[in-house]
Design a protein around this motif. Structure first.
Motif, mmCIF file in Angstrom:
data_model
loop_
_atom_site.group_PDB
_atom_site.id
_atom_site.type_symbol
_atom_site.label_atom_id
_atom_site.label_comp_id
_atom_site.label_asym_id
_atom_site.label_seq_id
_atom_site.Cartn_x
_atom_site.Cartn_y
_atom_site.Cartn_z
ATOM 1 N N TYR A 88 -1.632 7.113 13.999
ATOM 2 C CA TYR A 88 -2.284 8.037 14.925
ATOM 3 C C TYR A 88 -3.042 7.256 15.996
ATOM 4 O O TYR A 88 -3.681 6.253 15.697
ATOM 5 N N VAL A 89 -2.930 7.725 17.227
ATOM 6 C CA VAL A 89 -3.633 7.138 18.370
ATOM 7 C C VAL A 89 -4.316 8.260 19.145
ATOM 8 O O VAL A 89 -3.918 9.420 19.030
ATOM 9 N N PRO A 90 -5.361 7.937 19.955
ATOM 10 C CA PRO A 90 -6.168 9.000 20.561
ATOM 11 C C PRO A 90 -5.616 9.645 21.833
ATOM 12 O O PRO A 90 -6.083 10.710 22.216
ATOM 13 N N THR A 91 -4.663 9.004 22.501
ATOM 14 C CA THR A 91 -4.193 9.548 23.780
ATOM 15 C C THR A 91 -2.672 9.511 23.873
ATOM 16 O O THR A 91 -2.011 8.739 23.173
ATOM 17 N N ALA A 92 -2.150 10.309 24.789
ATOM 18 C CA ALA A 92 -0.708 10.308 25.042
ATOM 19 C C ALA A 92 -0.254 8.962 25.597
ATOM 20 O O ALA A 92 0.841 8.486 25.292
ATOM 21 N N VAL B 239 4.731 8.090 15.239
ATOM 22 C CA VAL B 239 3.468 7.970 15.955
ATOM 23 C C VAL B 239 3.051 9.364 16.402
ATOM 24 O O VAL B 239 3.894 10.153 16.828
ATOM 25 N N ALA B 240 1.773 9.678 16.325
ATOM 26 C CA ALA B 240 1.276 10.972 16.783
ATOM 27 C C ALA B 240 -0.100 10.789 17.433
ATOM 28 O O ALA B 240 -0.810 9.828 17.141
ATOM 29 N N VAL B 241 -0.443 11.732 18.294
ATOM 30 C CA VAL B 241 -1.754 11.733 18.934
ATOM 31 C C VAL B 241 -2.716 12.500 18.034
ATOM 32 O O VAL B 241 -2.392 13.580 17.557
ATOM 33 N N THR B 242 -3.901 11.920 17.799
ATOM 34 C CA THR B 242 -4.906 12.603 16.972
ATOM 35 C C THR B 242 -5.422 13.813 17.733
ATOM 36 O O THR B 242 -5.438 13.848 18.945
ATOM 37 N N GLN B 243 -5.844 14.796 16.996
ATOM 38 C CA GLN B 243 -6.359 16.021 17.613
ATOM 39 C C GLN B 243 -7.854 15.971 17.747
ATOM 40 O O GLN B 243 -8.557 15.470 16.998
ATOM 41 N N CYS C 179 0.891 -1.174 0.000
ATOM 42 C CA CYS C 179 0.000 0.000 0.000
ATOM 43 C C CYS C 179 0.923 1.215 0.000
ATOM 44 O O CYS C 179 1.125 1.869 1.017
ATOM 45 N N ASP C 180 1.503 1.486 -1.138
ATOM 46 C CA ASP C 180 2.599 2.455 -1.186
ATOM 47 C C ASP C 180 2.174 3.912 -1.203
ATOM 48 O O ASP C 180 3.006 4.806 -1.274
ATOM 49 N N ALA C 181 0.881 4.199 -1.070
ATOM 50 C CA ALA C 181 0.413 5.580 -0.918
ATOM 51 C C ALA C 181 0.002 5.862 0.531
ATOM 52 O O ALA C 181 -0.410 6.975 0.843
ATOM 53 N N LEU C 182 0.144 4.867 1.415
ATOM 54 C CA LEU C 182 -0.333 5.004 2.800
ATOM 55 C C LEU C 182 0.299 6.212 3.487
ATOM 56 O O LEU C 182 1.519 6.359 3.505
ATOM 57 N N GLU C 183 -0.568 7.072 4.034
ATOM 58 C CA GLU C 183 -0.131 8.257 4.769
ATOM 59 C C GLU C 183 -0.483 8.162 6.245
ATOM 60 O O GLU C 183 0.282 8.609 7.087
ATOM 61 N N SER C 184 -1.674 7.614 6.556
ATOM 62 C CA SER C 184 -2.080 7.582 7.961
ATOM 63 C C SER C 184 -2.889 6.332 8.286
ATOM 64 O O SER C 184 -3.716 5.871 7.498
ATOM 65 N N LEU C 185 -2.593 5.806 9.475
ATOM 66 C CA LEU C 185 -3.310 4.676 10.049
ATOM 67 C C LEU C 185 -3.752 5.128 11.431
ATOM 68 O O LEU C 185 -2.916 5.499 12.257
ATOM 69 N N THR C 186 -5.059 5.142 11.674
ATOM 70 C CA THR C 186 -5.580 5.561 12.968
ATOM 71 C C THR C 186 -6.018 4.337 13.750
ATOM 72 O O THR C 186 -6.817 3.536 13.264
ATOM 73 N N LEU C 187 -5.461 4.215 14.962
ATOM 74 C CA LEU C 187 -5.782 3.105 15.846
ATOM 75 C C LEU C 187 -6.464 3.640 17.101
ATOM 76 O O LEU C 187 -6.550 4.855 17.291
ATOM 77 N N GLY C 188 -6.874 2.733 17.985
ATOM 78 C CA GLY C 188 -7.472 3.120 19.258
ATOM 79 C C GLY C 188 -6.428 3.107 20.362
ATOM 80 O O GLY C 188 -5.221 3.181 20.111
ATOM 81 N N THR C 189 -6.891 2.969 21.590
ATOM 82 C CA THR C 189 -5.973 3.004 22.730
ATOM 83 C C THR C 189 -5.260 1.673 22.945
ATOM 84 O O THR C 189 -4.181 1.638 23.511
ATOM 85 N N ALA C 190 -5.848 0.568 22.503
ATOM 86 C CA ALA C 190 -5.210 -0.744 22.646
ATOM 87 C C ALA C 190 -4.468 -1.084 21.355
ATOM 88 O O ALA C 190 -4.998 -0.902 20.260
#
Length: 169
Positions: free
Chosen positions: A126-130, A165-169, A93-104
């Protein structure tokens, strides 16, 4: 073309890589996927959907092997409840820019992200919390962890494709 699956669709059966043998394999017009009730994405389900750009799977707990393999336009994936992502799920998936996951953190198999991510800039998880960010960063740095193997070992990932890795806003 957009595909919105009804909430009553909770699973897509596993297929094979043979043309037409998986549910949506090689369905070239597909650009966006929204599947709010889907809990299991079967193996090869969207294999070679070359125009697919966005996949929103907010209820998916399992992404089976090669489910999105060769989705070369796939940029954004939303998997906040993922518990397991099997081998080669996002390979090539060579255009992949972002993958958003949950806390687990989901369990990963080998080659999940092999040659995934843009050549210039890679992709970000991206994950939802620090706390989730700290847990994922720790997993990525632990040489015995599947996240380390999937994102840091060049033979499994491809050189320079993981951005961080980054926290989602």
């Amino acid at each position: 073309m957009s595909l919105v699956l009804p909430n009553s669709v909770t699973a897509i059966a596993k297929g094979t890589y043979t043309y037409g043998a998986a549910t949506f394999a090689s369905f070239t017009p597909l650009k966006t996927l929204e599947a709010n009730g889907l809990k299991t994405v079967g193996g090869y389900a969207f294999y070679k959907c070359a125009a697919l750009e966005t996949a929103s799977l907010p209820a998916a707990a399992t992404v089976e092997g090669a489910a999105f393999q060769y989705c070369t336009a796939l940029e954004t994936v939303n998997l906040p409840l993922a518990a397991t992502i099997e081998g080669s799920a996002f390979q090539y998936c060579d255009a992949l820019e972002s993958l958003t996951l949950g806390t687990a953190l989901p369990a990963l198999d080998t080659y999940v992200f092999r040659d995934a991510g843009r050549d210039s800039g890679g992709f970000t998880v991206y994950v939802p919390t620090a706390a989730a960010e700290a847990a994922l960063n720790a997993a990525i740095e632990d040489t015995g962890n599947s996240w380390y193997k999937a994102l840091k070992v060049p033979a499994n990932m491809g050189e320079g494709k993981f951005n961080g890795v980054a926290v989602t806003q």
